[in-house]
Write a protein that holds these residues in place. Structure first.
Motif, PDB file in Angstrom:
ATOM      1  N   LYS A 141     -23.897  24.082  -9.707  1.00  0.00           N
ATOM      2  CA  LYS A 141     -23.760  22.954  -9.769  1.00  0.00           C
ATOM      3  C   LYS A 141     -25.110  21.750  -9.299  1.00  0.00           C
ATOM      4  O   LYS A 141     -25.973  21.604  -9.286  1.00  0.00           O
ATOM      5  CB  LYS A 141     -22.694  21.971  -9.490  1.00  0.00           C
ATOM      6  CG  LYS A 141     -22.097  21.267 -11.364  1.00  0.00           C
ATOM      7  CD  LYS A 141     -21.216  20.569 -11.443  1.00  0.00           C
ATOM      8  CE  LYS A 141     -20.296  20.789 -12.397  1.00  0.00           C
ATOM      9  NZ  LYS A 141     -18.976  20.484 -12.449  1.00  0.00           N
ATOM     10  N   MET A 197     -12.795  22.299 -21.403  1.00  0.00           N
ATOM     11  CA  MET A 197     -12.196  23.601 -20.592  1.00  0.00           C
ATOM     12  C   MET A 197     -12.008  25.294 -21.003  1.00  0.00           C
ATOM     13  O   MET A 197     -13.058  24.636 -22.838  1.00  0.00           O
ATOM     14  CB  MET A 197     -10.321  23.424 -20.629  1.00  0.00           C
ATOM     15  CG  MET A 197     -10.039  23.484 -21.856  1.00  0.00           C
ATOM     16  SD  MET A 197      -7.781  23.191 -20.762  1.00  0.00           S
ATOM     17  CE  MET A 197      -8.030  21.885 -19.985  1.00  0.00           C
ATOM     18  N   GLN A 244     -20.800  22.987 -18.653  1.00  0.00           N
ATOM     19  CA  GLN A 244     -20.078  21.779 -17.754  1.00  0.00           C
ATOM     20  C   GLN A 244     -19.028  21.827 -17.945  1.00  0.00           C
ATOM     21  O   GLN A 244     -17.884  20.178 -18.490  1.00  0.00           O
ATOM     22  CB  GLN A 244     -20.711  20.603 -18.252  1.00  0.00           C
ATOM     23  CG  GLN A 244     -21.858  20.555 -18.222  1.00  0.00           C
ATOM     24  CD  GLN A 244     -23.246  19.303 -18.375  1.00  0.00           C
ATOM     25  OE1 GLN A 244     -22.979  18.465 -19.409  1.00  0.00           O
ATOM     26  NE2 GLN A 244     -24.074  19.031 -17.956  1.00  0.00           N
ATOM     27  N   GLU A 288     -14.350  21.699 -16.726  1.00  0.00           N
ATOM     28  CA  GLU A 288     -13.670  21.445 -15.546  1.00  0.00           C
ATOM     29  C   GLU A 288     -12.930  22.082 -14.622  1.00  0.00           C
ATOM     30  O   GLU A 288     -12.823  22.808 -14.193  1.00  0.00           O
ATOM     31  CB  GLU A 288     -13.325  20.097 -15.455  1.00  0.00           C
ATOM     32  CG  GLU A 288     -14.200  18.629 -16.056  1.00  0.00           C
ATOM     33  CD  GLU A 288     -13.839  17.196 -16.110  1.00  0.00           C
ATOM     34  OE1 GLU A 288     -12.863  16.987 -15.491  1.00  0.00           O
ATOM     35  OE2 GLU A 288     -13.962  16.860 -17.520  1.00  0.00           O
ATOM     36  N   ILE A 315     -18.115  30.263  -9.980  1.00  0.00           N
ATOM     37  CA  ILE A 315     -17.543  29.119 -11.267  1.00  0.00           C
ATOM     38  C   ILE A 315     -16.979  28.564  -9.609  1.00  0.00           C
ATOM     39  O   ILE A 315     -17.194  27.031 -10.002  1.00  0.00           O
ATOM     40  CB  ILE A 315     -16.286  30.126 -11.430  1.00  0.00           C
ATOM     41  CG1 ILE A 315     -17.483  30.424 -12.950  1.00  0.00           C
ATOM     42  CG2 ILE A 315     -15.290  28.377 -11.586  1.00  0.00           C
ATOM     43  CD1 ILE A 315     -16.069  31.189 -13.344  1.00  0.00           C
ATOM     44  N   SER A 332     -19.279  25.274  -8.380  1.00  0.00           N
ATOM     45  CA  SER A 332     -19.798  24.891  -8.918  1.00  0.00           C
ATOM     46  C   SER A 332     -18.129  23.787  -8.860  1.00  0.00           C
ATOM     47  O   SER A 332     -18.328  22.466  -9.619  1.00  0.00           O
ATOM     48  CB  SER A 332     -20.235  25.408 -10.690  1.00  0.00           C
ATOM     49  OG  SER A 332     -21.192  25.774 -10.474  1.00  0.00           O
ATOM     50  N   ILE A 375     -15.278  24.675 -10.599  1.00  0.00           N
ATOM     51  CA  ILE A 375     -15.020  24.294 -11.507  1.00  0.00           C
ATOM     52  C   ILE A 375     -13.538  25.258 -11.031  1.00  0.00           C
ATOM     53  O   ILE A 375     -12.979  25.933 -10.449  1.00  0.00           O
ATOM     54  CB  ILE A 375     -15.639  24.816 -12.903  1.00  0.00           C
ATOM     55  CG1 ILE A 375     -17.011  24.448 -13.094  1.00  0.00           C
ATOM     56  CG2 ILE A 375     -15.204  25.150 -13.346  1.00  0.00           C
ATOM     57  CD1 ILE A 375     -17.713  25.324 -13.996  1.00  0.00           C
TER      58      ILE A 375
END
Lengths: 280, 122
Positions: free
Chosen positions: A85, B3, B62, B64, B79, B82, B84
């Motif tokens: 991100k 998801m 994108q 979650e 991951i 980010s 997640i």
């Protein structure tokens, strides 16, 4: 003339064949491309004269100029970069050093810096036969750059015959070792596994358009299976090394078969002569 | 919530694929509407770094949350960085896994498992 020794299956006797063959010719060089476990030196006992580092050029990212656009990660076919991100993550062990990331970065945020992954040693065995091997650092996953560097050295050699001891398997590392060869010697053993992996090795050399012959090591009553496969495929069986405790004993003490056994010395000299005939 | 679930088939009745980097399919699901679409995992055939490539897919989608089985150290890093969350859906169908996740019954994976776990043949 470059002759590579490969097998598909590991443990069939590539190094046994390659080292004994290299000792049997007068102007023969030995090159060990099995850089994850180079062990030809145990038998040839070369005097090492030169050592050089093998570096891969890997990306160094200037965090201030990086906009986290992810272009470098998108183009990296080796998955050495990932755009999360907010940050760019690098996995430098996976980098092959192609430099594409630096080329595609729109901000010029990537510079390439050397990262050592192994070494190459050069020397001589049996008075004046040339010897080269590569050693990949423990834990490094990618052998190809070390192998490529060894292969680049071949034109510097003065030997008439260059014996290349390949890594096991049939992956990129084997292809890198074999690619420039004039002939491939496929070492196999008379087991179903040996035959299965021999077939993969045959596919590999055919894809690369290099002619090949087979050596059956640990030959016993099962060798017929290999012989009939070779006959059906039109591949010559150039030598059979019998299954023998004596051979295993000699090997386990780090000695060459051609130094210990006159019959085998003759066999390897005949193989060398046959190769000279086949290749030229 | 959006998801991504790793799956052995192309719909919600397929079992969750316990492999991450070399799973067969990614099913992206909106857990509120249960609308989904399915993508083949292009990392399956990569010669190296399959987990990283698959993780990049999840990040780019994108999502979650990710529901799978084993996540290796490199993929976990991508991951996790980010933000997640990763959940263990081993043994469930995709639909069951989503229901369990909504009810808070799935275990969160908070650290990486061994590398190359998905290389073994099934």
């Amino acid at each position: 003339m470059i002759i590579s020794v490969l097998s598909g299956k590991g443990g069939t006797g590539k190094t046994t064949v390659a080292t004994n063959l290299a000792w049997s010719g007068s102007k023969t060089a030995y090159i060990d491309c099995d850089v994850e476990e180079p062990n030809g030196f145990l038998f040839l006992k070369p005097a090492i004269e030169q050592t050089e580092k093998v570096n891969v050029m890997v990306p160094s990212i200037d965090k201030d100029s990086c906009l986290a656009c992810g272009q470098c990660a998108k183009w990296c076919q080796f998955n050495a970069l990932a755009q999360t991100k907010n940050t760019l993550l690098s996995f430098l062990q996976l980098c092959h050093g192609c430099g594409l990331c630096a080329l595609v970065c729109p901000e010029g945020a990537i510079t390439e810096v050397p990262r050592e992954i192994g070494i190459i040693e050069k020397g001589q065995f049996n008075n004046n036969n040339e010897f080269i091997h590569g050693i990949l650092k423990t834990g490094e996953p990618i052998a190809v750059p070390v192998i490529n560097r060894i292969i680049e050295k071949i034109p510097e050699l003065t030997a008439d015959f260059i014996i290349v001891d390949c890594p096991p398997g049939s992956s990129c590392a084997v292809i890198a070792a074999v690619e420039k060869s004039n002939f491939c010697l496929l070492v196999t053993e008379p087991t179903p596994f040996g035959l299965h992996d021999l077939q993969i090795a045959v596919n590999l050399v055919r894809t690369l358009n290099i002619s090949a012959g087979v050596v059956i090591n640990k030959a016993d009553s099962g060798s017929e299976m290999i012989r009939s496969y070779c006959e059906a495929e039109g591949i010559p069986v150039l030598m059979e090394l019998p299954f023998s405790k004596g051979v295993a004993r000699t090997y386990s003490t780090g000695k060459l078969l051609v130094q210990e056994d006159l019959l085998l010395r003759q066999e390897f000299q005949d193989l060398m002569a046959r190769l000279e005939g086949v290749v030229s | 919530m959006k998801m991504v679930v790793t799956a052995e088939g192309r719909d919600l009745d397929a079992p969750v694929d316990p492999r991450f980097g070399r799973c067969e399919w990614f099913i992206s699901v909106n857990s509120d509407s249960m609308e989904f679409d399915c993508s083949a995992n292009s990392a399956v055939n990569s010669s190296q770094g399959a987990g990283i490539q698959a993780a990049q897919f999840v990040v780019d989608s994108q999502a979650e949350a990710l529901v799978t089985g084993h996540v290796g150290p490199n993929a976990f890093q991508v991951i996790d960085a980010s933000g997640i969350k990763i959940y263990d859906g081993t043994g469930l169908t995709v639909k069951q896994a989503i229901e369990h996740l909504k009810n808070g019954r799935l275990t969160e994976i908070v650290q990486a498992g061994p590398a190359h776990a998905g290389m073994k043949r099934k």
